[in-house]
Write a protein that holds these residues in place. Structure first.
Motif, PDB file in Angstrom:
ATOM      1  N   UNK B 202      40.552  63.021  55.863  1.00  0.00           N
ATOM      2  CA  UNK B 202      39.645  64.096  55.462  1.00  0.00           C
ATOM      3  C   UNK B 202      39.755  64.320  53.965  1.00  0.00           C
ATOM      4  N   UNK B 203      38.684  64.798  53.360  1.00  0.00           N
ATOM      5  CA  UNK B 203      38.671  65.034  51.909  1.00  0.00           C
ATOM      6  C   UNK B 203      39.748  66.056  51.549  1.00  0.00           C
ATOM      7  N   UNK B 204      39.919  67.070  52.391  1.00  0.00           N
ATOM      8  CA  UNK B 204      40.916  68.104  52.137  1.00  0.00           C
ATOM      9  C   UNK B 204      42.329  67.505  52.113  1.00  0.00           C
ATOM     10  N   UNK B 205      42.608  66.653  53.108  1.00  0.00           N
ATOM     11  CA  UNK B 205      43.936  66.032  53.183  1.00  0.00           C
ATOM     12  C   UNK B 205      44.161  65.109  51.995  1.00  0.00           C
ATOM     13  N   UNK B 206      43.112  64.397  51.599  1.00  0.00           N
ATOM     14  CA  UNK B 206      43.220  63.446  50.492  1.00  0.00           C
ATOM     15  C   UNK B 206      43.583  64.173  49.198  1.00  0.00           C
ATOM     16  N   UNK B 207      42.835  65.263  48.908  1.00  0.00           N
ATOM     17  CA  UNK B 207      43.094  66.005  47.667  1.00  0.00           C
ATOM     18  C   UNK B 207      44.455  66.697  47.731  1.00  0.00           C
ATOM     19  N   UNK B 208      44.816  67.245  48.906  1.00  0.00           N
ATOM     20  CA  UNK B 208      46.097  67.946  49.034  1.00  0.00           C
ATOM     21  C   UNK B 208      47.263  66.992  48.804  1.00  0.00           C
ATOM     22  N   UNK B 209      47.173  65.811  49.413  1.00  0.00           N
ATOM     23  CA  UNK B 209      48.257  64.836  49.267  1.00  0.00           C
ATOM     24  C   UNK B 209      48.453  64.479  47.797  1.00  0.00           C
ATOM     25  N   UNK B 210      47.341  64.330  47.082  1.00  0.00           N
ATOM     26  CA  UNK B 210      47.428  63.973  45.663  1.00  0.00           C
ATOM     27  C   UNK B 210      47.941  65.149  44.828  1.00  0.00           C
ATOM     28  N   UNK B 211      47.332  66.319  45.018  1.00  0.00           N
ATOM     29  CA  UNK B 211      47.685  67.478  44.191  1.00  0.00           C
ATOM     30  C   UNK B 211      49.151  67.856  44.363  1.00  0.00           C
ATOM     31  N   UNK B 212      49.631  67.819  45.611  1.00  0.00           N
ATOM     32  CA  UNK B 212      51.026  68.187  45.845  1.00  0.00           C
ATOM     33  C   UNK B 212      51.974  67.185  45.206  1.00  0.00           C
ATOM     34  N   UNK B 213      51.600  65.932  45.222  1.00  0.00           N
ATOM     35  CA  UNK B 213      52.539  64.909  44.773  1.00  0.00           C
ATOM     36  C   UNK B 213      52.608  64.753  43.250  1.00  0.00           C
ATOM     37  N   UNK B 214      51.519  65.019  42.547  1.00  0.00           N
ATOM     38  CA  UNK B 214      51.561  64.798  41.088  1.00  0.00           C
ATOM     39  C   UNK B 214      52.618  65.681  40.425  1.00  0.00           C
ATOM     40  N   UNK B 215      52.898  66.850  41.019  1.00  0.00           N
ATOM     41  CA  UNK B 215      53.903  67.741  40.426  1.00  0.00           C
ATOM     42  C   UNK B 215      55.312  67.156  40.455  1.00  0.00           C
ATOM     43  N   UNK B 216      55.573  66.272  41.412  1.00  0.00           N
ATOM     44  CA  UNK B 216      56.901  65.656  41.500  1.00  0.00           C
ATOM     45  C   UNK B 216      56.952  64.264  40.890  1.00  0.00           C
ATOM     46  N   UNK B 217      55.817  63.747  40.466  1.00  0.00           N
ATOM     47  CA  UNK B 217      55.802  62.370  39.965  1.00  0.00           C
ATOM     48  C   UNK B 217      55.271  62.333  38.524  1.00  0.00           C
ATOM     49  N   UNK B 218      53.958  62.227  38.366  1.00  0.00           N
ATOM     50  CA  UNK B 218      53.409  62.104  37.007  1.00  0.00           C
ATOM     51  C   UNK B 218      53.768  63.303  36.128  1.00  0.00           C
ATOM     52  N   UNK B 219      53.805  64.499  36.724  1.00  0.00           N
ATOM     53  CA  UNK B 219      54.113  65.673  35.917  1.00  0.00           C
ATOM     54  C   UNK B 219      55.595  65.790  35.569  1.00  0.00           C
ATOM     55  N   UNK B 220      56.413  64.871  36.039  1.00  0.00           N
ATOM     56  CA  UNK B 220      57.834  64.887  35.714  1.00  0.00           C
ATOM     57  C   UNK B 220      58.218  63.762  34.758  1.00  0.00           C
ATOM     58  N   UNK B 221      57.232  63.146  34.121  1.00  0.00           N
ATOM     59  CA  UNK B 221      57.579  62.121  33.137  1.00  0.00           C
ATOM     60  C   UNK B 221      57.142  62.562  31.754  1.00  0.00           C
TER      61      UNK B 221
END
Lengths: 407, 407
Positions: B202-221
């Motif tokens: 679902x579009x909601x799940x897709x965006x949620x999975x991405x938004x939640x994860x960037x804070x622990x990955x790309x936003x930590x470099x």
């Protein structure tokens, strides 16, 4: 107001000394003394870093207790930071040794340290140094300059200034010295700066004048974004000018505060321009802001940007990096209203209008950016507030100095 | 979960292409296409910089409008940032040219740009490139790798990864490519990262999975503390794995999110380790924190400290700089409780206990810090939360690259 020769010994009753105690460096002086014939009302501002060096804790206690101070013992080479109770004990021993050697109270001895973090003080060397400092103290202008040299670490030249103002029928002098170079991104105040004055002034006025001014001077400079554990500004007033006592928020107070600002801004700019590895002082002015705070946030963000600083090192008018740094500063503004200019002794040039490039000569821009003092002006066209920040370029020299600073 | 060969073409139905359009570089590819046979639900996260590049604005509109996307056109060399309405117009022209060449809707074409800020796009070269990309697209693994190469700027190698998970009786694949190098201090997400998946989700799940994860990955470099104008992560899902649709907050969602995390963390670490001029990946773990937020703030402060990064370049265990960076992070903690360790393939060593130095071998510490991947662990002994940040050392190479990046 008049700028005169000298530094911390320019004001009446102040003496200074320096010596080579062999704390960490070889073949150079590494300890300095500032001494006042009469006890001084003392103001201070200190680092906002949670990790505070022992001398910061010691001096804050002295300033907050309200006792008068009569001497400052400063060493370079070791910062006495992250040294626990042992390190704090060395501050006490230093004060006691200085009190004995100078015949004054230990509770009125301030201490300052700058250098490597995490190393304990060779206290016997320090004590031997103190005896020599007490013997060698002098009111000569030269002794102030030598003290300013002794407190340097990676600084390439000493930083001192003195000014006079007339208060009633008396001449009041303010003099100061400072050191900076690396780990410079002051938050409350910068690495080490010592100001002496013979003004008769209330303790409240003294602290207010200092606290208000550090926000526009030391707190607006950055060499590398690293807020030190040792940032300290001390302002000592011995009253020996015999002027009518300056009270807070009077005409005389304003005059004193303006003169103090000249001293602080001068020293802050010198620290920025002599940043580790720096080849240029980089001044950033943000104008047309709605609030001064907005202007400050944007100016500091530009002056701290590694990419902008490296472009300045390359004399490259890479203005996109400046707009980028403005954009991530945390301040709100309309990027499509920004005008940008570069300025130096070689001229002034507009680079960008309403957020996009204007036709400009890259050659001329490079010529402007090849001067030892360069300035960027960003007009965000929202209001009439402005602020200035100072930094330096980021060069190979910074890497050379810091990739192996401890050895 | 299994790591497999490939990148953006690993998932079913995705094709890629690359070409040398001569936008700014000579003798190398500088344009890439990602194409999906079926329209994709699309999630995205974008830079928090107030100054947003034209492609960021374009893509955000596409993602927020909810239309399905079917192609991404990326160029390196010019960032299309600070280019005003003209620059935004080129995004539209790019999308229209791609739509025509690929026989799809223009509103479903995403664009990405990276390179110099402030320069306008040579749109004719871009359009010619698009024709070649459309002709050359292929589902080969190799074509994904070549696309990952084409989007590089100062990156020294391409960054791609692909993983598979089982959802019901179907295999779902997630693949991605990214580029980084300079102006890397993501706030929302990093420079450019493109993830493709054949998952039905679902579009909601897709965006949620991405938004939640960037804070622990790309936003930590962080490479240099400069948050780019172009930071973009796009995640395209075409559903061709024909799995039962993944919905938000289900077991399958967790499995998908975990696999996406592996892809994102891998690409983020590769960006950090391949920072401009970097010789080492610098990983910082803060443990024993009261809250995850506190651990993150402290970890990011260490990884961003110029002085710490330069010490890593010099293989110098200058731990005082780490404590200093922790202290000015803005997070509260007790410096006199901090334990500090360095770790790499060459071993692990404790450097500091309760905020002061322990006896350790400088030689061993230097050996540990001389590896291509080094780690600092700070235990603040307050609780059980932890966080990891990734950066790189600060070297002469960074200065060389950035002092004259535009020429």
């Amino acid at each position: 107001m008049k700028i005169i020769k000298g530094g911390v010994t320019a004001a009446k009753g102040f003496e200074a000394a320096s010596t080579a105690a062999g704390i960490k460096y070889k073949d150079r002086t590494d300890m300095a003394l500032i001494y006042s014939k009469k006890p001084c009302k003392t103001a201070g501002t200190f680092t906002a870093n949670v990790v505070k060096a022992a001398p910061v804790k010691w001096d804050r206690n002295v300033v907050e207790s309200g006792v008068k101070s009569q001497a400052v013992i400063v060493n370079s080479g070791i910062a006495n930071a992250c040294t626990g109770e042992e390190g704090y004990g060395y501050c006490k021993e230093t004060a006691e040794a200085a009190a004995k050697a100078l015949g004054i109270d230990a509770e009125g001895v301030l201490v300052g340290s700058t250098g490597v973090i995490g190393m304990q003080m060779p206290i016997e060397k320090l004590k031997n140094g103190i005896v020599k400092l007490a013997e060698g103290k002098s009111k000569d202008i030269e002794s102030g300059t030598l003290a300013a040299k002794a407190i340097m670490t990676t600084d390439t030249y000493e930083k001192e200034i003195a000014v006079t103002i007339e208060v009633g029928d008396r001449t009041v002098t303010i003099g100061g010295m400072a050191k900076g170079s690396g780990m410079i991104h002051p938050n409350m105040c910068t690495m080490l700066s010592f100001i002496t004055t013979d003004a008769a002034i209330s303790k409240k006025a003294l602290q207010a004048a200092l606290s208000e001014d550090v926000n526009d001077t030391y707190n607006m400079i950055s060499v590398d974004g690293d807020t030190s554990t040792n940032d300290t500004v001390l302002l000592l007033a011995n009253g020996m000018a015999k002027n009518e006592k300056i009270k807070y928020d009077t005409e005389d107070y304003k005059k004193f505060a303006e003169a103090l600002h000249v001293v602080n801004e001068y020293l802050a700019k010198k620290i920025a321009g002599d940043g580790e590895g720096a080849t240029a002082l980089f001044e950033v002015q943000v104008m047309g802001a709605s609030t001064k705070e907005q202007a400050k946030i944007i100016a500091k963000s530009i002056v701290c940007s590694n990419l902008t600083k490296t472009a300045i090192a390359g004399h490259d008018a890479n203005w996109g990096r400046i707009l980028c740094a403005m954009g991530y500063s945390g301040a709100e503004f309309d990027p499509e209203k920004v005008d940008l200019f570069f300025e130096s002794k070689a001229g002034k040039i507009q680079i960008c209008e309403n957020g996009t490039a204007v036709a400009y000569s890259e050659e001329k821009a490079t010529e402007i950016l090849s001067q030892p003092e360069v300035k960027a002006v960003a007009d965000i066209k929202e209001g009439s507030e402005k602020a200035t920040a100072w930094g330096c370029d980021l060069t190979h020299g910074y890497i050379d100095i810091n990739a192996d600073y401890r050895s």
